[in-house]
Scaffold this active site. Structure first.
Site, PDB file in Angstrom:
ATOM      1  N   ASP A  42       0.875  -1.169   0.000  1.00  0.00           N
ATOM      2  CA  ASP A  42       0.000   0.000   0.000  1.00  0.00           C
ATOM      3  C   ASP A  42       0.913   1.219   0.000  1.00  0.00           C
ATOM      4  OD1 ASP A  42      -2.197   1.775   0.554  1.00  0.00           O
ATOM      5  OD2 ASP A  42      -3.232   0.069   1.464  1.00  0.00           O
ATOM      6  N   ASP A  92      -2.760   4.871  -2.149  1.00  0.00           N
ATOM      7  CA  ASP A  92      -3.696   5.459  -1.195  1.00  0.00           C
ATOM      8  C   ASP A  92      -3.977   6.936  -1.458  1.00  0.00           C
ATOM      9  OD1 ASP A  92      -5.047   5.119   1.498  1.00  0.00           O
ATOM     10  OD2 ASP A  92      -3.724   6.806   1.943  1.00  0.00           O
ATOM     11  N   GLU A 110      -6.383   4.730  -5.744  1.00  0.00           N
ATOM     12  CA  GLU A 110      -7.610   5.079  -5.026  1.00  0.00           C
ATOM     13  C   GLU A 110      -8.010   6.466  -5.506  1.00  0.00           C
ATOM     14  OE1 GLU A 110      -9.486   5.146  -0.531  1.00  0.00           O
ATOM     15  OE2 GLU A 110      -7.493   5.935  -0.837  1.00  0.00           O
ATOM     16  N   HIS A 165     -11.374  -2.111   3.472  1.00  0.00           N
ATOM     17  CA  HIS A 165     -11.176  -1.796   4.888  1.00  0.00           C
ATOM     18  C   HIS A 165     -11.790  -0.461   5.307  1.00  0.00           C
ATOM     19  CE1 HIS A 165      -8.235   0.481   2.766  1.00  0.00           C
ATOM     20  NE2 HIS A 165      -7.982   1.179   3.857  1.00  0.00           N
ATOM     21  N   ASP A 166     -12.335   0.295   4.348  1.00  0.00           N
ATOM     22  CA  ASP A 166     -12.959   1.580   4.657  1.00  0.00           C
ATOM     23  C   ASP A 166     -14.476   1.521   4.586  1.00  0.00           C
ATOM     24  OD1 ASP A 166     -10.513   2.906   4.892  1.00  0.00           O
ATOM     25  OD2 ASP A 166     -10.492   3.513   2.777  1.00  0.00           O
TER      26      ASP A 166
END
Ligand code: TEU
Ligand code: CA
Length: 554
Positions: free
Chosen positions: A98, A199, A256, A328-329
């Site tokens: 990440d 990210d 993202e 995960h969000d």
């Protein structure tokens, strides 16, 4: 279209802290991932994206990096990481790290040095402004609530953080900072990882010069989106990053990316785009409110269909989206996208097939393959996630009772996805032999990997079949490269589409409890996948049972 190694792959996201704990300290770790590689290999996934496991104070659970060149001791050692890379390779699998470079941690050396000497080299790694009496440099609201400005300790300056105050934004306008980022990316690629999930990347370009925007809540602040909308020129940074790093290694990168404009898509994910792929967030943002989670609305099956098709139409064959039902969000996809009360093994499989067969790279988030569900929170004290805590405060400030506020934010809490992976029905779901860092979903007794592995009718077995179908040489070309054409779009609570390539496939999902008919104007050759035991048919009419999904070869 030039074929790339990653086009036909299936990706799986690991949230290391909650995946598997190898040493009983209650925290998942890299040796734990190594121990579960066979589980993942057996499922059929190829690319493993690890949420951050670099050194971090874990203020935002690792998305606050204090050392980009080391593994946090809680997750293991660099030696473990090397072993994970090697063991994955042995199994024909690929590791994605990440890349969190919009910001670092306030405990990163750069930031510490900026505090010591704000006028020096490292001061310019951040966005610093002179502190003024009763006035902030700008009125932007951070993603996690409150102003984006915080006092720079020991100085008369303030620093910018669009996320948490422990996540100071890095100044991408500074070429020295960019060099440091590229150096780190190349260092990891040299190590043998295959790419990155990138990210919050859309935040690296700020609208300059800084100015205030129209306040949009009672706090007098303005959403960070209002500034981002005006920012231009991110492509210069992204193109440079690609040329200096990813391209040389033929890395797979997934950005993202949120608010891209349609005309920018070829630049982002077209041939030689900034990234290999980017996530489709069209469904996840649907129903959201400017006011906060408390004001959000549940997405309906009709909206889900519309969002998917809209995203697919926007991308067409320019490139490949990365398709998710959760990460995960986000809350668990099955709890979020299946109407309340209808969440069953059958409907979970329907959602899986509808999402998985879209054109793009399928991403499975840990536990999704088991049909893991949202967590019942009984108190806000059970919540770890900073975003949920902020949204709870926002809800209280808006006048909700503590009970209603908890109920409202629980549906969207990021912790829903972060509870430990459910490996078995044994204590703590066999995630840890110690005390888990976050409470488990009590339903691990009935939803767990061990039970599902040998059950041919489990959600996991269905995912395994979906993955196998994507890899089947007879269908691969169509599923990977074929176009997507929606059909019967006006038919309520029905989501259906063709995939057309070497072959023609038809995916039909009955997104409701009641049965529903469709009229097929040709006959089909074969049922490739079905989440029911039969497919009712009379003449040209197919009659799908509640939440039935079928994949047909025409
Ligand atoms: O998320 C970026 C993002 O845009 C967030 O606003 C996201 O919508 C947020 O989760 C809302 O609650 C990334 C990571 O995926 C997230 O986990 C991090 O917290 C964030 O960046 C900061 O690094
Ligand atoms: Ca551990």
């Amino acid at each position: 279209m030039i074929k790339k190694w990653w086009h036909d792959k299936v990706a799986y996201q690991i949230y290391p802290k909650s995946f598997y704990d190898s040493n009983g300290d209650g925290i998942g770790d890299i040796p734990g991932i190594i121990q579960k590689l066979d589980y993942l290999h057996e499922l059929g996934v190829d690319i493993l994206w690890l949420s951050p496991c670099y050194c971090s104070p874990l203020a935002d659970e690792g998305y606050d990096v204090s050392d980009y060149y080391n593994i946090d001791p809680r997750f293991g050692t660099m030696n473990d990481m090397d072993q994970l890379i090697a063991e994955s390779k042995k199994r024909g699998m690929y590791i994605l790290m990440d890349l969190v470079v919009n910001h670092c941690s306030d405990e990163h050396e750069w930031f510490q040095k900026a505090c010591e000497d704000p006028e020096g080299k490292y001061g310019n790694f951040f966005y610093l402004r002179d502190k003024k009496d009763k006035e902030l440099p700008t009125n932007w609201r951070s993603y996690f609530g409150g102003s984006v400005w915080e006092d720079l300790p020991g100085t008369d300056k303030q620093y910018l953080h669009v996320f948490h105050k422990k996540q100071p934004d890095l100044n991408w306008e500074n070429p020295e900072l960019r060099e440091e980022v590229y150096k780190n990316i190349n260092w990891w690629l040299e190590k043998g990882i295959s790419g990155f999930r990138i990210d919050a990347i859309i935040n690296i370009k700020k609208a300059l010069p800084f100015r205030n925007y129209e306040p949009d809540r009672d706090d007098g602040l303005s959403s960070i989106h209002n500034m981002l909308k005006e920012a231009t020129g991110i492509g210069t940074f992204l193109g440079e990053m690609r040329d200096r790093t990813f391209q040389k290694y033929d890395a797979f990168t997934v950005g993202e990316v949120f608010n891209e404009k349609p005309e920018e898509i070829p630049d982002f994910i077209g041939e030689n785009g900034y990234f290999s792929s980017m996530f489709d967030f069209n469904e996840t943002v649907c129903g959201g409110s400017e006011k906060g989670w408390y004001d959000a609305r549940q997405i309906t099956p009709e909206e889900y269909k519309k969002c998917c098709f809209e995203a697919q139409a926007k991308i067409g064959t320019i490139g490949f989206l990365s398709n998710i039902i959760e990460n995960h969000d986000e809350p668990r996809g099955v709890s979020h996208y299946i109407p309340e009360g209808d969440c069953t093994i059958k409907s979970k499989k329907m959602l899986a097939a509808l999402n998985f067969m879209l054109r793009g790279i399928p991403f499975i988030y840990q536990g999704q393959e088991l049909g893991m569900e949202n967590v019942p929170f009984s108190s806000i004290d059970e919540v770890d996630d900073i975003s949920t805590l902020d949204e709870y405060k926002t809800a209280i400030n808006a006048g909700l009772s503590p009970e209603d506020a908890l109920h409202a934010v629980a549906k969207y809490s990021r912790d829903n996805a972060r509870t430990p992976m459910q490996w078995s029905a044994q204590p703590n779901a066999s995630f840890t032999s110690g005390t888990p860092w976050l409470k488990l979903n009590p339903n691990y007794i009935t939803i767990n990997a061990e039970d599902q592995i040998n059950d041919p009718h489990s959600v996991r077995s269905f995912y395994k079949q979906l993955i196998a179908l994507r890899k089947n040489p007879d269908y691969k070309e169509t599923i990977v490269y074929g176009t997507l054409e929606p059909v019967w779009e006006e038919q309520k609570n029905l989501m259906a589409y063709y995939r057309k390539g070497e072959k023609t496939l038809l995916i039909i999902g009955n997104y409701q409890n009641e049965e529903q008919e469709v009229y097929l104007d040709s006959s089909y050759k074969k049922i490739l996948l079905n989440n029911d035991t039969i497919l009712k048919q009379h003449d040209q009419h197919l009659c799908l049972s509640g939440y039935q999904v079928v994949i047909l070869e025409l």
